[in-house]
Design a protein around this motif. Structure first.
Motif, PDB file in Angstrom:
ATOM      1  N   LYS A  24       0.796  -1.168   0.125  1.00  0.00           N
ATOM      2  CA  LYS A  24      -0.181  -0.022   0.023  1.00  0.00           C
ATOM      3  C   LYS A  24       0.868   1.273  -0.150  1.00  0.00           C
ATOM      4  O   LYS A  24       2.071   1.341   0.481  1.00  0.00           O
ATOM      5  N   CYS A  25       0.506   2.389  -0.411  1.00  0.00           N
ATOM      6  CA  CYS A  25       0.980   3.649  -0.398  1.00  0.00           C
ATOM      7  C   CYS A  25       0.030   4.678  -0.296  1.00  0.00           C
ATOM      8  O   CYS A  25      -1.361   4.601  -0.220  1.00  0.00           O
ATOM      9  N   TRP A  26       0.478   5.838  -0.313  1.00  0.00           N
ATOM     10  CA  TRP A  26      -0.287   7.131  -0.256  1.00  0.00           C
ATOM     11  C   TRP A  26      -1.346   7.068   0.913  1.00  0.00           C
ATOM     12  O   TRP A  26      -2.599   7.115   0.768  1.00  0.00           O
ATOM     13  N   ASN A  27      -1.035   6.751   2.032  1.00  0.00           N
ATOM     14  CA  ASN A  27      -1.588   7.042   3.255  1.00  0.00           C
ATOM     15  C   ASN A  27      -2.539   5.898   3.351  1.00  0.00           C
ATOM     16  O   ASN A  27      -3.487   6.067   3.849  1.00  0.00           O
ATOM     17  N   LEU A  28      -2.076   4.689   2.747  1.00  0.00           N
ATOM     18  CA  LEU A  28      -3.069   3.538   2.562  1.00  0.00           C
ATOM     19  C   LEU A  28      -4.119   3.705   1.574  1.00  0.00           C
ATOM     20  O   LEU A  28      -5.015   2.828   1.673  1.00  0.00           O
ATOM     21  N   HIS A  29      -4.152   4.598   0.995  1.00  0.00           N
ATOM     22  CA  HIS A  29      -5.244   4.695  -0.010  1.00  0.00           C
ATOM     23  C   HIS A  29      -4.759   4.383  -1.241  1.00  0.00           C
ATOM     24  O   HIS A  29      -5.807   4.307  -2.376  1.00  0.00           O
ATOM     25  N   CYS A  46       6.221   3.689  -5.191  1.00  0.00           N
ATOM     26  CA  CYS A  46       6.538   2.962  -4.007  1.00  0.00           C
ATOM     27  C   CYS A  46       8.034   2.481  -3.556  1.00  0.00           C
ATOM     28  O   CYS A  46       8.851   2.644  -4.579  1.00  0.00           O
ATOM     29  N   CYS A  52       2.597   4.295  -7.631  1.00  0.00           N
ATOM     30  CA  CYS A  52       1.554   4.161  -6.463  1.00  0.00           C
ATOM     31  C   CYS A  52       0.354   4.783  -7.203  1.00  0.00           C
ATOM     32  O   CYS A  52       0.204   6.084  -7.323  1.00  0.00           O
TER      33      CYS A  52
END
Length: 69
Positions: A24-29, A46, A52
């Protein structure tokens, strides 16, 4: 009965061999992928070097803002 057991064994093994991307990336979004879908955008990379991919709902607002001085 043998056919059912064989089918079940193949399904179980194929689920272990073909895992989905769990990074996951971007604050889990966002999701780390090699290519993004049509409505997703890339803002960062990532740790694995993949893109991402972030859906529009979680994309930052990049419209220009006026600064009143």
């Amino acid at each position: 009965m043998k056919t059912v057991l064989l089918t079940l064994a193949i399904l179980l093994l194929s689920s272990q061999v073909i895992p989905g991307s769990t990074e996951k990336c971007w604050n889990l979004h966002g999701h780390c992928r090699d290519t993004c879908s049509r409505n997703e955008k890339v803002y960062v990379f990532c740790l694995s070097g993949k893109l991402c991919c972030v859906k529009p709902k979680f994309q930052p607002n990049t419209s220009p803002r006026l600064i009143n001085a």
